[in-house]
Design an enzyme around this catalytic site. Sequence first.
Site, PDB file in Angstrom:
ATOM      1  N   THR A 125       0.774  -1.140   0.098  1.00 56.37           N
ATOM      2  CA  THR A 125       0.113   0.047   0.027  1.00 56.37           C
ATOM      3  C   THR A 125       0.837   1.254   0.025  1.00 56.37           C
ATOM      4  OG1 THR A 125      -0.178   0.358   2.475  1.00 56.37           O
ATOM      5  CG2 THR A 125      -1.679  -1.305   1.348  1.00 56.37           C
ATOM      6  N   SER A 162       9.603   1.804  14.020  1.00 59.19           N
ATOM      7  CA  SER A 162       9.674   2.966  14.873  1.00 59.19           C
ATOM      8  C   SER A 162      11.208   3.664  14.521  1.00 59.19           C
ATOM      9  CB  SER A 162       9.695   2.760  16.281  1.00 59.19           C
ATOM     10  OG  SER A 162       9.993   3.846  17.205  1.00 59.19           O
ATOM     11  N   TYR A 203       8.718  14.387  15.595  1.00 58.64           N
ATOM     12  CA  TYR A 203       8.879  13.080  15.190  1.00 58.64           C
ATOM     13  C   TYR A 203       9.006  12.282  16.367  1.00 58.64           C
ATOM     14  CZ  TYR A 203      11.275   9.139  12.715  1.00 58.64           C
ATOM     15  OH  TYR A 203      11.498   8.142  12.209  1.00 58.64           O
ATOM     16  N   LYS A 210       6.980   8.944  17.456  1.00 53.63           N
ATOM     17  CA  LYS A 210       7.629   7.490  17.796  1.00 53.63           C
ATOM     18  C   LYS A 210       7.527   6.996  19.164  1.00 53.63           C
ATOM     19  CE  LYS A 210       8.782   6.700  13.627  1.00 53.63           C
ATOM     20  NZ  LYS A 210       8.036   5.740  12.763  1.00 53.63           N
ATOM     21  N   THR A 260      17.984   6.367   3.178  1.00 50.78           N
ATOM     22  CA  THR A 260      16.680   5.649   2.498  1.00 50.78           C
ATOM     23  C   THR A 260      16.154   6.689   1.840  1.00 50.78           C
ATOM     24  OG1 THR A 260      15.343   5.864   4.483  1.00 50.78           O
ATOM     25  CG2 THR A 260      16.227   3.799   4.390  1.00 50.78           C
TER      26      THR A 260
END
Length: 285
Positions: free
Chosen positions: A32, A134, A148, A152, A183
């Site tokens: 998704t 996480s 952030y 988390k 990433t």
Amino acid sequence: MPTTWFITGTSSGFGRLLTERLLARGDRVAATLRRPEALDGLRAGHGDRLWVARLDVTDAEQVRRAVDGAFAALGTIDVVVNNAGYGVFAAVEEAGDEQIRRVIDTNLLGSIRVIRAALPHLRAQGHGRILQVSSAGGQTTYPNFSSYHASKWGIEGFCETVAREIAPFGIGLTIVEPGATPTGFADAAVTAPVMPEYEHTPAGEVRRAVTGGAFDFPNDARKIAAAMIDLVDSGAAPLRLPLGRDTYDDVRASLAARLAEHDAHREVALSVVRDGAQGGDAERR
């Protein structure tokens, strides 16, 4: 026997790497993402082993439709991976309300929505695994990531509770804590206008390290994806899986400091206990 996975946030990063690796070894994946066309190349090569749906986890109705649709189409889903994420890189006063709301709605509320939508199906089939992505930032903190961290730390507290609630149904839950990894997530993090008041503070120091290329990203994204798959294959279901040199070192230092501070306040903590309350001092130790 092939394993069937449901993964959010599969357009890039860990979600994309997991999807590619799992399909390559013969598993089935319900992938998704907000832009399904990003997976057209994979879909052409893997046929009905790749089920794709549009999903923005901030939309509760979309979450319900995607999860229900995946279970209906694939029958059984063995592993649910909550991976979709959003970041804002800014000092606490710099970030706008809408930016902060988006972080919380994606990382915290979005993950909660997916877990709640999946649990009735997982309970009905009598087994399943949830991997909640996480970060090191779910156990320790860095300047410029306050919203952030709020998301988390929040999802880790939620998942730690849920893991205990769902264990009797044969469902395991692991919080995966990757460290800094190239990433593309950091590059995609939203920024805000810089306030000069923060320039000569820890927030300013971290900002200069990131923008100047001195911030370290020591971990290998492919190895992290492989470690997540290996964990599921092993059958183990630890509550947390730290991944990365920085995660291990920074979280360990944070936990040690918190414990030392906690112990330093022992006498004050016990001084407010009601006279005659059950549970003596020796019992607490």
